[in-house]
Design a protein around this motif. Structure first.
Motif, short mmCIF file in Angstrom:
data_model
loop_
_atom_site.label_atom_id
_atom_site.label_comp_id
_atom_site.label_asym_id
_atom_site.label_seq_id
_atom_site.Cartn_x
_atom_site.Cartn_y
_atom_site.Cartn_z
N TYR A 30 50.41 64.15 57.37
CA TYR A 30 49.38 64.70 57.44
C TYR A 30 47.84 64.22 57.16
N ARG A 69 47.39 62.69 60.36
CA ARG A 69 46.81 63.58 61.34
C ARG A 69 45.19 64.12 60.78
N ARG A 70 44.95 64.28 59.70
CA ARG A 70 43.41 64.51 59.38
C ARG A 70 42.53 63.64 59.59
N LEU A 75 43.95 71.90 59.47
CA LEU A 75 44.32 70.72 58.95
C LEU A 75 43.28 70.34 57.67
N PRO A 121 49.16 70.62 52.49
CA PRO A 121 48.17 71.11 53.83
C PRO A 121 48.38 72.39 54.02
#
Length: 239
Positions: free
Chosen positions: A57, A60-61, A116, A151
């Motif tokens: 994540y 992804r962030r 997110l 998250p």
């Protein structure tokens, strides 16, 4: 559009952000084709290997922060403002966990699968705006506990957010529009049937037919950056 639409319910999915460079999760080359969602997107996976999940994540962030809104996001911001000016309402519900709608200018966005750029502490159950990496050492800014931050996204097996508000808005809508959704993830995939039960017209704007395509009264195929601005202009011009 043949009649004036005052209250519009828009559901957006990964397809609207794909043109901003954010990969979808369910396509043949998407994240879940390359990674095991049970290890990365479940409470059990997080408990078993929080370092792995945080790393996934964190990437992804960073990708979300680097991406920019595209014309489809901007068009929906115009639609929100235009409907409000005539006493109407856009209820913008997204399955996406990025913040591209907000950065395009949308003021009221319902993130049913979480966000997110937020983190949640499992110790004090408090949400915090969070743009940086998370680690197992990250301390909660509210209660000070370390190792409890995760998250603020909805994982498999967890309840989506804002379901009551979504149901209420759908019941009051003049039109239901799904943009860039796969039609495979519930409860969102069931909203078109719910709208039909209420007698609400339904429209899909999508690059290719979704799993629930047969439930829509009308479908327009094409890139979101083209179909969404065209749709918004029709609504705002009363076409």
């Amino acid at each position: 559009m043949r009649r004036a639409m005052t209250n519009i319910f828009v559901l957006t999915g990964a397809g609207i952000s794909a043109e901003s460079g954010l990969g979808t999760f369910r396509d043949t080359d998407g994240a879940w084709a390359r990674f095991d969602p049970m290890r990365l997107a479940t409470p059990e996976g997080f408990a078993a290997d929080p370092v792995l999940v945080h790393d996934f994540y964190n990437h992804r962030r960073r990708d979300a922060r680097a991406a920019a809104p595209n014309p489809a996001h901007a068009a929906l911001a115009r639609l929100e403002a235009g409907l409000a000016a005539r006493g109407g309402r856009l209820f913008l519900c997204t399955q996406n966990i990025d913040d591209l709608h907000e950065r395009a200018g949308s003021r009221h966005v319902v993130h049913m699968h979480g966000a997110l750029l937020k983190a949640r502490c499992t110790a004090c159950v408090t949400d915090t705006v969070w743009h940086e990496d998370l680690t197992v050492e990250t301390a909660c800014p509210h209660c000070g506990h370390s190792g409890e931050m995760r998250p603020d996204v909805v994982w498999f097996g967890e309840m989506p957010h804002h379901l009551e508000a979504i149901d209420e808005a759908l019941a009051e809508a003049d039109l239901f529009v799904a943009i860039g959704t796969s039609g495979a993830v519930y409860p969102a995939a069931g909203y078109v049937a719910q709208a039909r039960a209420f007698g609400i017209p339904t429209l899909a704007l999508t690059l290719e037919a979704a799993d629930n395509a047969g439930l829509f009264e009308a479908t327009r195929l094409g890139r979101a950056s083209e179909t969404v601005p065209a749709f918004v202009e029709e609504v705002l011009n009363g076409a």
